[in-house]
Design a protein around this motif. Structure first.
Motif, short mmCIF file in Angstrom:
data_model
loop_
_atom_site.label_atom_id
_atom_site.label_comp_id
_atom_site.label_asym_id
_atom_site.label_seq_id
_atom_site.Cartn_x
_atom_site.Cartn_y
_atom_site.Cartn_z
N PHE A 21 0.83 -1.71 0.05
CA PHE A 21 -0.14 0.12 -0.14
C PHE A 21 0.98 1.05 -0.15
CE2 PHE A 21 -2.66 -3.25 2.54
CZ PHE A 21 -3.61 -3.09 1.18
N SER A 22 2.06 1.33 1.26
CA SER A 22 2.93 1.85 0.73
C SER A 22 3.57 2.89 -0.20
CB SER A 22 4.15 2.33 2.14
OG SER A 22 2.78 1.63 3.00
N LEU A 23 3.84 1.80 -1.23
CA LEU A 23 5.00 2.23 -2.37
C LEU A 23 3.75 2.33 -3.37
CD1 LEU A 23 6.48 -1.68 -2.83
CD2 LEU A 23 7.84 0.87 -2.04
N SER A 24 2.47 2.33 -3.85
CA SER A 24 1.02 2.19 -4.75
C SER A 24 1.15 3.95 -4.20
CB SER A 24 -0.09 1.89 -3.99
OG SER A 24 -1.18 1.85 -4.42
N ILE A 25 0.82 4.23 -3.18
CA ILE A 25 0.79 6.11 -2.28
C ILE A 25 1.59 6.42 -2.80
CG2 ILE A 25 0.32 7.03 -0.90
CD1 ILE A 25 -0.91 5.23 1.29
N CYS A 26 3.07 5.90 -2.61
CA CYS A 26 4.65 6.61 -2.61
C CYS A 26 4.50 7.05 -3.78
CB CYS A 26 5.73 6.23 -2.01
SG CYS A 26 5.57 6.17 -0.54
N HIS A 27 4.35 5.64 -4.57
CA HIS A 27 4.27 6.28 -7.00
C HIS A 27 3.19 7.02 -6.79
CE1 HIS A 27 3.92 5.00 -10.77
NE2 HIS A 27 3.20 4.63 -11.16
N VAL A 28 1.96 6.63 -6.07
CA VAL A 28 0.69 8.28 -6.61
C VAL A 28 0.76 9.53 -6.65
CG1 VAL A 28 -1.98 8.55 -6.75
CG2 VAL A 28 -0.52 6.27 -6.50
N LEU A 29 1.04 10.28 -4.98
CA LEU A 29 2.55 10.61 -5.10
C LEU A 29 3.45 11.35 -5.32
CD1 LEU A 29 1.98 10.55 -1.00
CD2 LEU A 29 0.47 11.86 -2.65
N GLN A 30 3.82 11.01 -5.76
CA GLN A 30 5.53 11.11 -6.86
C GLN A 30 4.97 12.12 -7.76
OE1 GLN A 30 8.59 8.03 -7.45
NE2 GLN A 30 9.58 9.64 -7.32
N GLU A 31 4.09 11.06 -8.68
CA GLU A 31 3.67 11.53 -10.17
C GLU A 31 2.66 12.72 -9.36
OE1 GLU A 31 0.93 8.35 -12.05
OE2 GLU A 31 3.04 7.60 -12.35
N TRP A 32 1.81 12.82 -8.92
CA TRP A 32 1.00 13.66 -8.61
C TRP A 32 1.44 15.24 -8.50
CZ3 TRP A 32 -0.70 16.14 -3.82
CH2 TRP A 32 -2.22 16.83 -3.56
N PHE A 33 3.38 15.06 -7.30
CA PHE A 33 3.88 16.49 -6.40
C PHE A 33 4.84 16.47 -7.88
CE2 PHE A 33 4.23 14.73 -2.35
CZ PHE A 33 3.54 14.91 -2.49
N GLN A 34 5.61 16.02 -8.87
CA GLN A 34 6.08 15.97 -10.07
C GLN A 34 5.43 17.17 -10.74
OE1 GLN A 34 6.84 12.91 -11.67
NE2 GLN A 34 9.16 11.95 -10.50
N ALA A 35 4.14 17.10 -10.87
CA ALA A 35 3.28 18.01 -11.98
C ALA A 35 3.36 19.82 -11.86
CB ALA A 35 1.94 16.92 -12.27
N ASP A 36 3.24 19.46 -10.40
CA ASP A 36 3.35 20.98 -9.76
C ASP A 36 3.48 20.90 -8.13
OD1 ASP A 36 1.99 23.50 -8.75
OD2 ASP A 36 0.63 23.53 -9.90
N ASP A 37 4.91 21.78 -8.30
CA ASP A 37 5.34 22.02 -7.19
C ASP A 37 4.94 22.25 -5.96
OD1 ASP A 37 7.78 21.09 -8.41
OD2 ASP A 37 8.58 22.49 -8.51
N LEU A 38 3.92 23.08 -5.74
CA LEU A 38 3.50 23.50 -4.94
C LEU A 38 2.34 22.60 -4.77
CD1 LEU A 38 1.91 27.26 -6.76
CD2 LEU A 38 3.92 26.90 -4.80
N ARG A 39 1.85 21.20 -4.64
CA ARG A 39 0.88 19.98 -4.30
C ARG A 39 1.33 20.22 -3.23
NH1 ARG A 39 -0.85 17.43 -10.29
NH2 ARG A 39 -2.39 18.87 -10.00
N HIS A 40 0.74 19.71 -2.44
CA HIS A 40 1.25 18.79 -0.87
C HIS A 40 -0.17 17.95 0.10
CE1 HIS A 40 -0.49 22.98 -0.56
NE2 HIS A 40 -0.52 22.80 1.43
N ILE A 41 0.20 17.52 1.00
CA ILE A 41 -0.23 16.54 1.60
C ILE A 41 -0.69 16.98 2.88
CG2 ILE A 41 0.67 14.07 1.20
CD1 ILE A 41 -1.96 12.81 1.31
N THR A 42 -1.74 16.49 3.71
CA THR A 42 -1.33 16.92 4.68
C THR A 42 -2.56 16.08 5.67
OG1 THR A 42 -1.12 19.77 4.58
CG2 THR A 42 -1.84 18.39 7.15
N PHE A 43 -1.57 15.26 6.90
CA PHE A 43 -2.23 13.84 7.14
C PHE A 43 -2.84 14.87 8.88
CE2 PHE A 43 -2.10 10.58 4.86
CZ PHE A 43 -0.77 10.40 4.24
#
Length: 317
Positions: A119-141
């Protein structure tokens, strides 16, 4: 990616209320409420759920069975689902995920070896692609205690606890942690059952009580009751083992195994038994009634050579 992930622990309802008002006012923030449910009965499967919002509008919700896994794995599964749904939303620059398991939130972005690594690898993969599209993107838990039944997380909690799916005849998924837990509990049950037999436990084993009055039983968590109490000192633990098992250099042991050493106590008692040392011998030892491990610990502290070997200054042979 580490610099773009924030963990925020917020327990106060007013603070959470203020936080979500601001998040809802931001059209680029997607809110994700996640939760996992582990039924008390083994007849039902573990379930996970995620609900996605923007503003006050619910975009998507999903819940599904996760098999037989641990609570942290169920929460991680829910977070994984929420992240995959959130990044697909239009104009999503900020994901705010509400969870009642910050441990799972930390593991969500930890690709290292652990039970929910997939699950962690899946999340990291998805977030990495999402972050790379825009440097201003972020996630907060954001941490929300499930007992609060707060706002959207309360809705996710209600949504997931309503789903009850029995374990069928078909093989269900099992996480590594769940298998470890099941094996540990199986061994512990067998250990506790065997421990009731004096021939296994030892006829001289000193039975001690728990604070609730029940007899002390073997445990594996945190080293178990004996090791967690005395594990800080090898010499003290050795003396405690000698005391509890009855295999100590005292008169009763010498008498039992026909060892040619004095059987009496230096105070004049005919037999230097464990009970005599712990309860009756006022001349040589401070007296503490041995009901609990804490009593034995106090006794050992006040009597640093009790149940030890006299020829060794530390009391251990």
């Amino acid at each position: 990616m580490q610099g773009k992930v924030k963990s925020t622990v917020m327990e106060a309802r007013p603070y959470l209320d203020e936080l979500i008002v601001k998040a809802r006012a931001d059209p680029s923030t997607v809110l994700a409420a996640t939760d996992g449910s582990v039924p008390q009965s083994n007849q039902y499967q573990v379930t996970s759920a995620a609900i996605i919002y923007k503003g006050h509008h619910e975009l998507e919700r999903t819940r599904y069975v996760s098999g037989r896994i641990t609570a942290p794995d169920a929460e991680l599964n829910a977070i994984s689902c929420a992240v995959r749904l959130a990044v697909k939303q239009v104009n999503c620059q900020h994901i705010m995920a509400f969870t009642d398991s910050m441990g799972s939130a930390h593991r969500a972005v930890d690709p290292g070896m652990h039970s929910g690594q997939a699950f962690s690898l899946s999340i990291c993969h998805v977030l990495q692609e999402w972050f790379q599209a825009d440097d201003l993107r972020h996630i907060t838990f954001v941490y929300v205690p499930s007992a609060m039944w707060w706002d959207i997380h309360g809705e996710a909690h209600k949504y997931i606890t309503e789903l009850k799916v029995r374990v069928g005849r078909h093989k269900t998924d099992n996480s590594i942690d769940a298998l470890h837990s099941r094996a540990a509990h199986s061994v512990l049950d067998s250990w506790n059952s065997t421990f009731q037999d004096p021939t296994y436990r030892g006829s001289e084993f000193l039975e001690l009580q728990q604070p609730d009055g029940w007899l002390l039983q073997p445990l594996y968590l945190n080293g178990g009751p004996w090791l967690s109490t005395f594990g800080h000192s090898i010499t003290e633990f050795a003396r405690v083992c000698q005391c509890i098992t009855g295999h100590a250099p005292i008169g009763a042991y010498y008498h039992r195994f026909k060892i040619k050493k004095p059987h009496g106590c230096t105070c004049g008692a005919a037999l230097q038994s464990r009970q005599h040392i712990l309860l009756r011998c006022h001349d040589c030892y401070s007296v503490h009634y041995p009901c609990f491990l804490g009593d034995i610990a106090s006794f050992m502290e006040y009597n640093p050579t009790a149940f030890g070997f006299n020829q060794d200054p530390s009391g251990v042979g």
